[in-house]
Enzyme design. Structure first.
Site, PDB file in Angstrom:
ATOM      1  N   SER A 131      44.749  -7.273 -13.931  1.00 25.98           N
ATOM      2  CA  SER A 131      45.768  -6.398 -13.349  1.00 25.98           C
ATOM      3  C   SER A 131      46.845  -7.152 -12.560  1.00 25.98           C
ATOM      4  CB  SER A 131      45.048  -5.367 -12.491  1.00 25.98           C
ATOM      5  OG  SER A 131      45.921  -4.437 -11.966  1.00 25.98           O
ATOM      6  N   ASP A 167      48.960  -5.109 -15.745  1.00 24.72           N
ATOM      7  CA  ASP A 167      48.389  -4.486 -16.938  1.00 24.72           C
ATOM      8  C   ASP A 167      48.971  -3.087 -17.165  1.00 24.72           C
ATOM      9  OD1 ASP A 167      47.070  -3.410 -14.745  1.00 24.72           O
ATOM     10  OD2 ASP A 167      45.166  -3.177 -15.782  1.00 24.72           O
ATOM     11  N   ASP A 221      49.167  -0.272 -15.488  1.00 28.47           N
ATOM     12  CA  ASP A 221      48.552   1.013 -15.170  1.00 28.47           C
ATOM     13  C   ASP A 221      49.008   1.557 -13.811  1.00 28.47           C
ATOM     14  OD1 ASP A 221      47.111  -0.718 -13.582  1.00 28.47           O
ATOM     15  OD2 ASP A 221      45.130   0.018 -14.159  1.00 28.47           O
ATOM     16  N   ALA A 241      48.156   5.828  -3.471  1.00 28.65           N
ATOM     17  CA  ALA A 241      49.459   5.451  -2.923  1.00 28.65           C
ATOM     18  C   ALA A 241      50.011   4.215  -3.648  1.00 28.65           C
ATOM     19  CB  ALA A 241      49.319   5.177  -1.429  1.00 28.65           C
ATOM     20  N   ASN A 242      49.108   3.365  -4.163  1.00 33.13           N
ATOM     21  CA  ASN A 242      49.547   2.141  -4.828  1.00 33.13           C
ATOM     22  C   ASN A 242      50.205   2.378  -6.191  1.00 33.13           C
ATOM     23  OD1 ASN A 242      47.467   2.513  -6.709  1.00 33.13           O
ATOM     24  ND2 ASN A 242      46.063   1.143  -5.658  1.00 33.13           N
ATOM     25  N   PRO A 260      35.607  -1.635   3.865  1.00 33.14           N
ATOM     26  CA  PRO A 260      35.487  -2.936   3.209  1.00 33.14           C
ATOM     27  C   PRO A 260      36.199  -2.871   1.861  1.00 33.14           C
ATOM     28  CG  PRO A 260      33.411  -1.729   3.048  1.00 33.14           C
ATOM     29  CD  PRO A 260      34.342  -0.869   3.849  1.00 33.14           C
ATOM     30  N   GLY A 267      36.930  -3.435  -2.030  1.00 34.20           N
ATOM     31  CA  GLY A 267      36.053  -3.566  -3.186  1.00 34.20           C
ATOM     32  C   GLY A 267      36.467  -4.734  -4.069  1.00 34.20           C
ATOM     33  N   THR A 268      37.604  -5.327  -3.802  1.00 39.65           N
ATOM     34  CA  THR A 268      38.108  -6.377  -4.691  1.00 39.65           C
ATOM     35  C   THR A 268      38.320  -7.725  -3.995  1.00 39.65           C
ATOM     36  OG1 THR A 268      40.404  -5.798  -4.243  1.00 39.65           O
ATOM     37  CG2 THR A 268      39.364  -4.674  -6.093  1.00 39.65           C
ATOM     38  N   ARG A 272      39.828  -3.823   5.074  1.00 40.34           N
ATOM     39  CA  ARG A 272      41.204  -3.333   5.162  1.00 40.34           C
ATOM     40  C   ARG A 272      41.323  -2.338   6.313  1.00 40.34           C
ATOM     41  NH1 ARG A 272      43.494  -5.506   0.791  1.00 40.34           N
ATOM     42  NH2 ARG A 272      42.313  -5.431  -1.160  1.00 40.34           N
TER      43      ARG A 272
HETATM   44  C1  16G Z   1      40.932  -1.381  -7.799  1.00 44.51           C
HETATM   45  C2  16G Z   1      41.020   0.045  -8.236  1.00 44.51           C
HETATM   46  C3  16G Z   1      42.156   0.744  -7.532  1.00 44.51           C
HETATM   47  C4  16G Z   1      41.994   0.605  -6.047  1.00 44.51           C
HETATM   48  C5  16G Z   1      41.821  -0.833  -5.651  1.00 44.51           C
HETATM   49  C6  16G Z   1      41.424  -0.923  -4.221  1.00 44.51           C
HETATM   50  C7  16G Z   1      40.586   0.921 -10.434  1.00 44.51           C
HETATM   51  C8  16G Z   1      40.934   0.839 -11.880  1.00 44.51           C
HETATM   52  N1  16G Z   1      41.255   0.110  -9.666  1.00 44.51           N
HETATM   53  O1  16G Z   1      42.066  -2.095  -8.183  1.00 44.51           O
HETATM   54  O2  16G Z   1      42.113   2.082  -7.895  1.00 44.51           O
HETATM   55  O3  16G Z   1      43.102   1.123  -5.366  1.00 44.51           O
HETATM   56  O4  16G Z   1      40.779  -1.405  -6.414  1.00 44.51           O
HETATM   57  O5  16G Z   1      41.186  -2.242  -3.896  1.00 44.51           O
HETATM   58  O6  16G Z   1      39.748   1.694 -10.015  1.00 44.51           O
HETATM   59  P1  16G Z   1      40.428  -2.608  -2.574  1.00 44.51           P
HETATM   60  O7  16G Z   1      39.047  -2.031  -2.665  1.00 44.51           O
HETATM   61  O8  16G Z   1      40.462  -4.095  -2.537  1.00 44.51           O
HETATM   62  O9  16G Z   1      41.211  -2.004  -1.457  1.00 44.51           O
HETATM   63 MG    MG Z   2      46.541  -2.550 -12.841  1.00 42.97          MG
END
Ligand code: 16G
Ligand code: MG
Length: 557
Positions: A70, A291, A293, A384-385, A512, A514-515, A520
């Site tokens: 992404s 990507d 989306d 919001a993103n 926390p 997720g990525t 945050r």
């Molecule tokens: C991922 C999620 C997105 C979410 C983001 C939050 C999908 C396809 N993508 O990119 O929806 O806004 O994580 O990231 O579900 P964070 O957990 O790091 O804040």
């Molecule tokens: Mg994306």
């Protein structure tokens, strides 16, 4: 179990020889699947190929595998599975994906046996796996690994090559509805979206920049140097004069420019104009992510001030328009809007108080929004993103179809129903789709005779600030109530509440990520200074009470 036939070849042999596990550290199937440095992902891809076949056999349906990271940097990559209706992988299987990725090579065969037993998976069906990839230089070889996995369990891989994430979701939905949703080819996708868009805009095509409409059919488009730049060319050709899209940020594959200082995530996170798009006052611009989306709109005013129209704005524009059209049809369908805690408080107030559309708030992550949206006959969801779409229940579609042929209704009612049906065809219901969302926004703006300034005038965003705090273990932070309340560490929420109460229109929450390995912090308040101060004070509390590491959070520059 007589229906269970063992695969002819021992699959672990392939794993050992071609895709051995190279990483010791475990990885987790998170909100966006697996995502990390591309060179750590070969064996994970292979194993997701295996899992996709098992899922497809279990569901007796086609499953998708999308290779993308992404909006992340070009050197990252990732993978996610797409379920039969084109939706995200069901949550209960995320744990299996994590297990599959992390077992040793010598346990791979036994975990396959375990899942077959658990779900009684028939191993005789011939199943198709749709595979797509973004423009990352690492994607072709990772896609080859997925295919090896698919073939190892005797599935049939269908390689769609470089496509946007939402295109891949669309292909899967088409295949599983036996083409009722559309033709599962790129051409089929363009045909469906463009056909509906041209129908919706045909009547107004000639007067788009004349008369009393503020709408201008010119749009500057930032392709983030990714797949969104490649695919928009197909639309440019087909849309012609109806919508004049000027493409920027279309650097070649492997130039290292993907998402670099451009794209939807850059624009939204930095609240800044992207590099590579010419600065023209009061001209409507949009950016998609790597990507394609996600999408955000923006413009620069004559004082060079930057104005962002993010996912909340898009959601309110769409919900308001759908409500208007529904009222014109006279058909009673329940319409709802789904947001996350990141939605600007002003957007929620506008949509509930002014438009009187019910709003639900859910946890971050597309799957949560999508799932909730299915509870309404028409569910609009957006983060919001800039990730979001609209889903319509079959009952809603059927009612609208019936209305178009109902002679007891007025022409105006039938036309509104017809228009809604065409809108459904512009929308990619499977998942957020930047280009489909763009066509929808353009259709609505044109219909309303609005340019981006009129759109922005609907309400005023509360100033807000997003911050990151690094702590030793982000899992010590747990939340409830759609992430708006912090449960642990104990006492932190009370401290946050006390801080919030000092600010006019103050709102703040922590979660926390997720990525990323961080926490945050979101804060909004009546003024820019107050939002910044609240964000920093909450960040410091997190740092103090949840084991902060590195430098304490500072007031943003
Ligand atoms: C991922 C999620 C997105 C979410 C983001 C939050 C999908 C396809 N993508 O990119 O929806 O806004 O994580 O990231 O579900 P964070 O957990 O790091 O804040
Ligand atoms: Mg994306």
């Amino acid at each position: 179990m007589s229906s269970v036939r063992k695969p002819k070849r021992p699959v672990y042999a392939f794993a050992r020889e071609m895709h051995p596990k190279t990483e010791k550290a475990d990885i987790q199937y998170g909100t966006a699947g697996f995502r990390t440095k591309a060179n750590k992902l070969g064996y994970v891809m292979y194993r997701m190929g295996l899992l996709a076949v098992l899922r497809a056999r279990y569901k007796n349906a086609t499953i998708g595998v999308m290779i993308t990271a992404s909006h992340n940097p070009e050197a990252d990559n990732g993978v996610k599975l797409v379920d039969p209706h084109g939706e995200m992988l069901e949550q209960s299987w995320e744990a299996w994906a994590t297990k599959f990725a992390n077992v040793g090579d010598d346990q791979l065969e036994s975990i396959i046996a375990e899942i077959i037993k658990e779900y009684n998976i028939p191993m005789t069906e011939r199943v198709h796996i749709c595979i797509g990839k973004d423009t990352r230089p690492s994607s072709p070889s990772l896609s080859k690994s997925v295919m090896d996995g698919v073939l190892a369990l005797a599935g049939k891989p269908i390689d769609f090559g470089i496509v946007s994430t939402p295109q891949l979701h669309y292909f899967v939905a088409c295949k599983n509805t036996k083409h009722a949703y559309g033709i599962p080819t790129e051409e089929g996708y363009y045909h469906k979206l463009v056909g509906a868009f041209l129908k919706l805009n045909a009547d107004q095509r000639l007067n788009s920049s004349a008369g009393n409409s503020n709408y201008r059919n010119r749009l500057l488009y930032d392709g983030a140097n990714g797949v969104g730049a490649k695919k928009i060319k197909q639309f440019q050709e087909r849309l012609g004069e109806t919508l004049k899209i000027e493409l920027y940020n279309d650097e070649g594959i492997g130039t290292g420019k993907l998402n670099y200082l451009c794209g939807a995530d850059f624009v939204k996170s930095n609240q800044k104009f992207p590099n590579g798009v010419p600065l023209q006052h009061n001209v409507r611009c949009c950016s998609v992510d790597g990507d394609a989306d996600r999408i955000v709109y923006y413009f620069i005013d004559e004082d060079d001030k930057f104005h962002l129209l993010d996912g909340d704005r898009i959601a309110t524009l769409i919900a308001a328009y759908l409500k208007e059209l529904l009222e014109e049809t006279g058909i009673d369908l329940n319409l709802g809007l789904i947001q996350t805690a990141y939605a600007n408080g002003a957007s929620t107030e506008y949509i509930t108080q002014k438009l009187k559309v019910p709003v639900a708030c859910v946890s971050t992550g597309v799957k949560h929004l999508h799932h909730k949206a299915l509870e309404y006959e028409i569910g609009v969801y957006f983060e919001a993103n800039g990730h979001g779409t609209v889903v319509f229940q079959k009952t809603a579609k059927d009612k609208l179809k019936r209305a178009t042929g109902d002679s007891s209704l007025t022409d105006a009612q039938r036309n509104a129903a017809e228009r809604l049906l065409n809108l459904i065809d512009v929308i990619n219901e499977t998942v957020g789709d930047a280009i489909s969302d763009m066509l929808l926004v353009e259709t609505i703006l044109r219909a309303k005779g609005w340019d981006v300034q009129d759109w922005e005038a609907a309400y005023t965003d509360l100033p807000n600030r997003l911050m990151k705090v690094t702590i030793a273990n982000r899992n010590v932070i747990t939340t409830t109530n759609a992430e708006t309340i912090c449960v642990t560490p104990p006492g932190l929420q009370d401290e946050i509440n006390a801080l919030i109460s000092k600010f006019k229109k103050g709102r703040s929450f922590v979660r926390p990520s997720g990525t990323e390995d961080i926490v945050r912090v979101y804060a909004e308040a009546a003024t820019r200074e107050e939002a910044d101060t609240l964000a920093v004070e909450v960040s410091r509390k997190v740092y103090e009470m949840a084991g902060g590491i590195g430098n304490p959070p500072e007031v943003p520059a």
